[in-house]
Design a protein around this motif. Structure first.
Motif, PDB file in Angstrom:
ATOM      1  N   ARG A 281       0.833  -1.215   0.000  1.00  0.00           N
ATOM      2  CA  ARG A 281       0.000   0.000   0.000  1.00  0.00           C
ATOM      3  C   ARG A 281       0.861   1.257   0.000  1.00  0.00           C
ATOM      4  O   ARG A 281       0.503   2.276  -0.594  1.00  0.00           O
ATOM      5  CB  ARG A 281      -0.945  -0.003   1.207  1.00  0.00           C
ATOM      6  N   ILE A 282       1.979   1.198   0.731  1.00  0.00           N
ATOM      7  CA  ILE A 282       2.903   2.334   0.715  1.00  0.00           C
ATOM      8  C   ILE A 282       3.436   2.512  -0.705  1.00  0.00           C
ATOM      9  O   ILE A 282       3.528   3.633  -1.219  1.00  0.00           O
ATOM     10  CB  ILE A 282       4.043   2.106   1.732  1.00  0.00           C
ATOM     11  N   GLN A 284       1.900   1.631  -3.409  1.00  0.00           N
ATOM     12  CA  GLN A 284       0.827   2.110  -4.281  1.00  0.00           C
ATOM     13  C   GLN A 284       0.785   3.638  -4.291  1.00  0.00           C
ATOM     14  O   GLN A 284       0.630   4.261  -5.335  1.00  0.00           O
ATOM     15  CB  GLN A 284      -0.507   1.547  -3.800  1.00  0.00           C
ATOM     16  N   LYS A 285       0.958   4.240  -3.127  1.00  0.00           N
ATOM     17  CA  LYS A 285       0.976   5.703  -3.068  1.00  0.00           C
ATOM     18  C   LYS A 285       2.210   6.250  -3.795  1.00  0.00           C
ATOM     19  O   LYS A 285       2.123   7.243  -4.517  1.00  0.00           O
ATOM     20  CB  LYS A 285       0.962   6.188  -1.618  1.00  0.00           C
ATOM     21  N   ILE A 357       9.577   1.821   9.075  1.00  0.00           N
ATOM     22  CA  ILE A 357       8.651   1.789   7.936  1.00  0.00           C
ATOM     23  C   ILE A 357       9.064   2.882   6.946  1.00  0.00           C
ATOM     24  O   ILE A 357       9.214   4.033   7.355  1.00  0.00           O
ATOM     25  CB  ILE A 357       7.202   2.076   8.395  1.00  0.00           C
ATOM     26  N   PRO A 358       9.253   2.544   5.676  1.00  0.00           N
ATOM     27  CA  PRO A 358       9.572   3.601   4.721  1.00  0.00           C
ATOM     28  C   PRO A 358       8.336   4.431   4.395  1.00  0.00           C
ATOM     29  O   PRO A 358       7.227   3.899   4.347  1.00  0.00           O
ATOM     30  CB  PRO A 358      10.049   2.834   3.487  1.00  0.00           C
ATOM     31  N   ASN A 359       8.539   5.731   4.165  1.00  0.00           N
ATOM     32  CA  ASN A 359       7.463   6.570   3.665  1.00  0.00           C
ATOM     33  C   ASN A 359       7.385   6.414   2.149  1.00  0.00           C
ATOM     34  O   ASN A 359       8.361   5.992   1.523  1.00  0.00           O
ATOM     35  CB  ASN A 359       7.725   8.036   4.009  1.00  0.00           C
ATOM     36  N   PRO A 360       6.224   6.762   1.565  1.00  0.00           N
ATOM     37  CA  PRO A 360       6.112   6.660   0.107  1.00  0.00           C
ATOM     38  C   PRO A 360       7.228   7.429  -0.613  1.00  0.00           C
ATOM     39  O   PRO A 360       7.738   6.971  -1.640  1.00  0.00           O
ATOM     40  CB  PRO A 360       4.734   7.275  -0.183  1.00  0.00           C
ATOM     41  N   GLY A 361       7.631   8.579  -0.066  1.00  0.00           N
ATOM     42  CA  GLY A 361       8.659   9.393  -0.704  1.00  0.00           C
ATOM     43  C   GLY A 361       9.993   8.674  -0.832  1.00  0.00           C
ATOM     44  O   GLY A 361      10.721   8.843  -1.820  1.00  0.00           O
ATOM     45  N   GLU A 362      10.315   7.874   0.151  1.00  0.00           N
ATOM     46  CA  GLU A 362      11.578   7.115   0.080  1.00  0.00           C
ATOM     47  C   GLU A 362      11.562   6.146  -1.081  1.00  0.00           C
ATOM     48  O   GLU A 362      12.579   5.934  -1.750  1.00  0.00           O
ATOM     49  CB  GLU A 362      11.769   6.287   1.373  1.00  0.00           C
TER      50      GLU A 362
ATOM     51  N   ILE B  60      -8.090   3.717   0.708  1.00  0.00           N
ATOM     52  CA  ILE B  60      -6.890   4.503   0.967  1.00  0.00           C
ATOM     53  C   ILE B  60      -5.678   3.608   0.750  1.00  0.00           C
ATOM     54  O   ILE B  60      -5.653   2.462   1.207  1.00  0.00           O
ATOM     55  CB  ILE B  60      -6.938   5.045   2.413  1.00  0.00           C
ATOM     56  N   SER B  61      -4.669   4.132   0.055  1.00  0.00           N
ATOM     57  CA  SER B  61      -3.472   3.315  -0.161  1.00  0.00           C
ATOM     58  C   SER B  61      -2.604   3.351   1.101  1.00  0.00           C
ATOM     59  O   SER B  61      -2.871   2.637   2.069  1.00  0.00           O
ATOM     60  CB  SER B  61      -2.713   3.766  -1.412  1.00  0.00           C
ATOM     61  N   SER B  62      -1.590   4.159   1.116  1.00  0.00           N
ATOM     62  CA  SER B  62      -0.623   4.078   2.215  1.00  0.00           C
ATOM     63  C   SER B  62      -1.172   4.669   3.513  1.00  0.00           C
ATOM     64  O   SER B  62      -1.644   5.800   3.534  1.00  0.00           O
ATOM     65  CB  SER B  62       0.658   4.823   1.840  1.00  0.00           C
ATOM     66  N   PRO B  63      -1.085   3.922   4.605  1.00  0.00           N
ATOM     67  CA  PRO B  63      -1.473   4.484   5.901  1.00  0.00           C
ATOM     68  C   PRO B  63      -0.368   5.319   6.547  1.00  0.00           C
ATOM     69  O   PRO B  63      -0.599   5.956   7.558  1.00  0.00           O
ATOM     70  CB  PRO B  63      -1.756   3.229   6.750  1.00  0.00           C
ATOM     71  N   VAL B  64       0.834   5.278   5.967  1.00  0.00           N
ATOM     72  CA  VAL B  64       1.930   6.125   6.461  1.00  0.00           C
ATOM     73  C   VAL B  64       2.274   7.145   5.385  1.00  0.00           C
ATOM     74  O   VAL B  64       2.171   6.863   4.196  1.00  0.00           O
ATOM     75  CB  VAL B  64       3.180   5.290   6.845  1.00  0.00           C
ATOM     76  N   LEU B  65       2.651   8.332   5.823  1.00  0.00           N
ATOM     77  CA  LEU B  65       2.748   9.463   4.915  1.00  0.00           C
ATOM     78  C   LEU B  65       4.042  10.244   5.109  1.00  0.00           C
ATOM     79  O   LEU B  65       4.627  10.240   6.195  1.00  0.00           O
ATOM     80  CB  LEU B  65       1.561  10.415   5.153  1.00  0.00           C
ATOM     81  N   ASP B  66       4.463  10.935   4.037  1.00  0.00           N
ATOM     82  CA  ASP B  66       5.587  11.874   4.145  1.00  0.00           C
ATOM     83  C   ASP B  66       5.109  13.221   4.674  1.00  0.00           C
ATOM     84  O   ASP B  66       5.766  13.836   5.503  1.00  0.00           O
ATOM     85  CB  ASP B  66       6.207  12.108   2.759  1.00  0.00           C
TER      86      ASP B  66
END
Lengths: 379, 179
Positions: A281-282, A284-285, A357-362, B60-66
């Protein structure tokens, strides 16, 4: 212990109510609703809510389900072993260090061809490690863990809804193939809350239903048939090889019929991410963000980790230019991706370790670093 | 519309519960929601935070965010950690109690609330988080107050429903703080 009380519970509860709960709580609710006969476990973060929720719901008063906090993980898995040998629908749950303790029992259960459900809500290891999310037990779950040539079915949920749904799916598959099944989750999907539609109540199986479904079960009632013996011990190696060949035949049937995966934007993808569980899911974002900048990247999420969805990976791998495998480990599933893709395209790995946990930006940064030509504005 | 929120403060301030009530209110309002906590030793002190995402755009895709649309930051450590992660044009709400270095950014809208001060006049200090939630929803109308009412009934166990009123009062007090 009556089954009519389960029916009453079924009538009394709204069956399509949408609720907000943690993945761990969803596991507990789903087990009761599936008609599980017993849960045996020992608390460990980040999955203690499974046992806590079962205790709070006290299903022994409604469906007759046994919920028992054992004295250890060793006791828990061996209670599961015993329960499964009688054809009962039984389960346990733990987190990484606790699953290590259970591996001996899992090998015995697999060798006895018994169905059961084991839930692993992974935390960072090795050793006692951290309590934060990890996927570092992929090898342990899919390649063994205990000794001997055995496998069991491994399902990787990415949402709280799947935490609920995979309880029933795991039990169905476990009984269909007479094998343990594992839900391999991580601290993210165990601890996060989302909306979930719980499955409908089903009554626990009657002794007659168990006798019909599990003619192999040791039910203590041999008057009209030969006694059933359940043991993993076979000192005649020729017989033990036959047993092994039977196990392997089952595994080939499972590999043929039960590979599951979910694709996201793979139709026009030039590059592919493979990730499982909440990490998918991360990713996917990250993919949505990358596509906003013109990069045609898709996602393939294995739902069954064993059997690994090698057909789906091979198909997508044959039409992309590169693959990135993202995992909360130092590179485990990547080996199966390389095998499935036959390394016809470069397969890279990005992982965070020890509970980070990696963020999507990483992940986006990693995509740009590895596949700069995918990003039109960058090339 | 998708709203990505971080709520951060001391462990024990009710940060996770506030997030849960907000998430449940979103659910009551028909939205997709995720609630992702920092879990573990934080609940015994130190800092705790929770990411809540509310969306009417489907799963919702990612539950963790930048980065976040809204940050509700209730101590200095949380301000230091999350001020830089508010999206440009986003909202930062902070409680000035115990904060020695206020937020510096000028590309976001900063709201200073006196929720801890307001708690001192309340019958229970445990309703601090409801004052903050009232202020948040007073500033940004993410979900209707009625949904918060319904969420409270879900989140507070029925054996403690005598506490509903004091929580509702605190919620209204929070809305008045920014009204």
């Amino acid at each position: 212990m009556s089954h009519s009380s389960a029916d009453e519970a079924a009538k009394g509860a709204p069956q399509q109510e949408v609720v907000l709960m943690k993945g761990n709580e969803a596991i507990a609710h789903a087990a009761i609703r599936y008609g599980a006969d017993g849960y045996f476990g020992y608390p460990i973060t980040p999955q203690s809510e499974v046992l806590e929720t079962l205790e709070a719901l006290h299903p022994w008063d409604t469906t007759g389900m046994v919920v028992l906090q054992a004295e250890s993980e060793l006791a828990s898995i061996n209670m599961v072993y015993g329960g499964a040998a009688t054809g009962k629908t039984v389960m346990t749950s733990s987190s990484s260090p606790g699953i290590s303790l259970m591996c001996e029992g899992l090998s015995y259960i697999a060798a006895c061809e018994l169905p059961c459900l084991v839930v692993n809500v992974m935390r960072g290891g090795p050793g006692l490690g951290t309590i934060h999310p990890s996927q570092a037990d992929y090898f342990q779950a899919t390649k063994g863990g205990g000794h001997g040539d055995y496998h069991f079915i491994v399902l990787a949920p990415s949402t709280v809804q799947e935490m609920a749904d995979f309880v029933g799916l795991s039990f169905d598959l476990a009984f269909k193939y007479r094998t343990p099944a594992m839900i391999l989750a991580d601290g993210i999907v165990g601890q996060m809350m989302e909306k979930v539609v719980l499955p409908p109540f089903r009554p626990r199986r009657t002794p007659e239903q168990i006798a019909e479904l599990c003619p192999w079960a040791a039910t203590g009632n041999p008057s009209r048939r030969k006694p059933n013996t359940i043991t993993s011990l076979e000192l005649d190696s020729a017989e033990m090889e036959k047993n092994n060949n039977r196990f392997q035949a089952t595994y080939r049937r499972i590999e043929e019929a039960e590979q599951r995966s979910v694709s996201y934007l793979t139709d026009d993808a030039e590059y592919l991410i493979v990730a499982f569980g909440s990490v998918a899911r991360i990713c996917q974002k990250a993919i949505d963000d990358a596509r906003g900048r013109g990069a045609k990247i898709g996602l393939l999420r294995p739902v069954t980790l064993w059997p690994f969805p090698e057909k789906a990976v091979a198909e997508v791998a044959s039409r992309v230019k590169g693959i990135l495998v993202v995992e909360l480990n130092a590179g485990q599933m990547i080996e199966d991706v390389k095998l499935a893709s036959r390394c016809t395209v470069p397969v890279h790995h990005f992982g965070r370790l020890g509970g980070i946990i990696p963020n999507p930006g990483e992940i986006d940064n990693e995509l740009e670093r590895l596949f700069p030509e995918a990003f039109p504005s960058k090339s | 519309m998708k709203t990505e929120i971080i709520i951060a403060g001391f462990g024990g301030q009710g940060v996770l519960s506030m997030g849960k009530i907000l998430a449940y209110a979103g659910l009551m309002h028909g939205l997709d929601v995720t609630w992702m906590p920092s879990y573990g030793p934080e609940q015994r002190g130190g800092t705790a935070n929770v990411t809540v995402i509310l969306s009417d755009e489907g799963p919702i895709s990612s539950p963790v965010l930048d980065t976040f649309d809204i940050a509700v930051l209730l101590n200095q450590q949380s301000l230091d950690k999350f001020e830089s992660r508010v999206k440009p044009g986003g909202i930062l709400i902070y409680d000035s109690y115990g904060v020695h270095t206020p937020p510096q950014r000028t590309d976001i809208t900063v709201y200073r609330i006196e929720a801890m001060e307001a708690t001192f006049d309340m019958p229970s200090s445990k309703t601090y988080n409801m004052i903050v939630l009232g202020a948040l929803l007073g500033i940004e109308h993410i979900v209707p107050s009625e949904s918060v009412d319904l969420a409270l009934e879900k989140v507070i166990p029925s054996r403690h429903h005598d506490l509903l009123e004091v929580n509702r009062t605190a919620f209204r007090r929070g809305m008045e703080l920014v009204g």
